[in-house]
Design a protein around this motif. Structure first.
Motif, short mmCIF file in Angstrom:
data_model
loop_
_atom_site.label_atom_id
_atom_site.label_comp_id
_atom_site.label_asym_id
_atom_site.label_seq_id
_atom_site.Cartn_x
_atom_site.Cartn_y
_atom_site.Cartn_z
N HIS A 252 -3.94 -37.66 -12.25
CA HIS A 252 -4.48 -36.54 -13.08
C HIS A 252 -6.31 -36.54 -13.39
N ALA A 253 -6.57 -35.81 -14.22
CA ALA A 253 -7.91 -35.51 -14.23
C ALA A 253 -8.64 -36.94 -14.88
N PRO B 205 -9.39 -26.89 -19.87
CA PRO B 205 -8.89 -27.12 -18.54
C PRO B 205 -9.37 -26.41 -17.38
N LYS B 206 -9.86 -25.28 -17.78
CA LYS B 206 -10.41 -24.23 -16.67
C LYS B 206 -11.59 -24.91 -16.12
N GLN C 265 -10.54 -27.72 -13.89
CA GLN C 265 -10.11 -27.19 -12.51
C GLN C 265 -11.30 -26.64 -11.78
N LYS D 218 -13.20 -29.57 -10.27
CA LYS D 218 -12.27 -30.22 -9.26
C LYS D 218 -12.33 -29.67 -7.90
N LYS D 219 -12.13 -28.19 -8.07
CA LYS D 219 -12.40 -27.54 -6.86
C LYS D 219 -13.80 -27.54 -6.07
N ALA E 269 -5.27 -31.38 -16.94
CA ALA E 269 -5.62 -29.89 -16.50
C ALA E 269 -5.37 -29.97 -14.87
N ILE E 270 -5.15 -31.24 -14.31
CA ILE E 270 -4.86 -31.56 -13.09
C ILE E 270 -3.45 -32.25 -13.01
#
Length: 257
Positions: free
Chosen positions: A43-44, A220-221, A224, A227-228, A256-257
């Motif tokens: 996860h994150a 969470p956005k 994300q 992370k991208k 979130a991940i």
């Protein structure tokens, strides 16, 4: 940037003269290696921050039991905790760090404006697993040889998180033997935050070390998106400290991940 950095560096010098880092005891550090924790997390990976004030926001949360806050963060799934030891502008203290160290078993980052090796000595005695160094502090000559500081931290059995804000600072940070590289999305000159800072710096990433995106993460956005962009972990402070449900928000960000 130099004006704000100079103030922060001077605050650390004042704290040193005031004996803030004169630690006369030794706490036991975590048995977990933060790099391994992040690499093995599906996860994150959140490094959540215990801080009651900041230069940009002033008072963030009424000062209360740091251990209770830390345990809520751990219960929410934080991979590590960052605890402020800088008393000026951040309302941090080594005493808070010690209380948290005795209350949790996950890795701890000593968060401060390090300008002198005495602060690294303090980190070791407090039971820190990781110490923060800021690339711009060295680039602007508020502290001497960064390689010497990194090496000294390693001799004290501490991992080093080296933080940068610009592409040049990040490029300089990659030339060191720091264990983890951080990207601060906050411009210390204007105190403005832009998550695109991480995106810009990691656009052509070829760095193999763990990279932490810091500041401005609220949802969470955001996790994300970062992370991208290529971030491996996320340091989150103010949004969590402002929350009425610390455990719930940490859990939401972790998942979130």
């Amino acid at each position: 940037m130099k004006g704000v950095l100079e103030k922060l560096a001077n605050n650390s010098q004042t704290a040193i003269k005031d004996g803030v880092y004169d630690i006369r005891y030794a706490n036991t550090k975590s048995q977990k290696n933060l790099v391994d924790v992040i690499k093995n997390n599906k996860h994150a990976s959140l490094i959540t921050e215990v801080k009651f004030s900041s230069p940009s926001l002033g008072n963030i949360r009424e000062i209360s039991d740091p251990v209770q806050i830390a345990r809520q963060m751990v219960d929410g799934g934080a991979s590590a905790l960052s605890v402020l030891t800088q008393p000026y502008l951040f309302n941090g203290s080594p005493e808070y760090f010690t209380k948290v160290r005795k209350g949790v078993t996950i890795p701890l980052l000593m968060k401060d404006i390090v300008v002198d090796k005495i602060q690294i000595d303090a980190a070791q005695k407090l039971g820190a697993d990781v110490v923060l160094l800021i690339q711009a502090i060295f680039d602007n000559k508020f502290a001497k040889d960064i390689d010497e500081f990194v090496s000294y931290a390693h001799k004290k059995n501490l991992l080093v998180l080296l933080e940068s804000h610009t592409r040049q600072e990040f490029a300089d940070s990659t030339k060191t033997s720091a264990d983890i590289l951080g990207i601060n999305n906050r411009n210390l000159d204007t105190l403005e935050i832009d998550l695109a800072t991480t995106q810009s710096i990691l656009k052509d990433r070829n760095e193999k070390r763990i990279i932490v995106s810091e500041s401005g993460i609220e949802s969470p956005k955001d996790i994300q998106f970062l992370k991208k962009c290529g971030a491996d972990a996320f340091l989150v402070g103010s949004s969590i400290m402002k929350s009425r449900d610390i455990k719930g928000l940490v859990s939401e960000l972790v998942l979130a991940i």
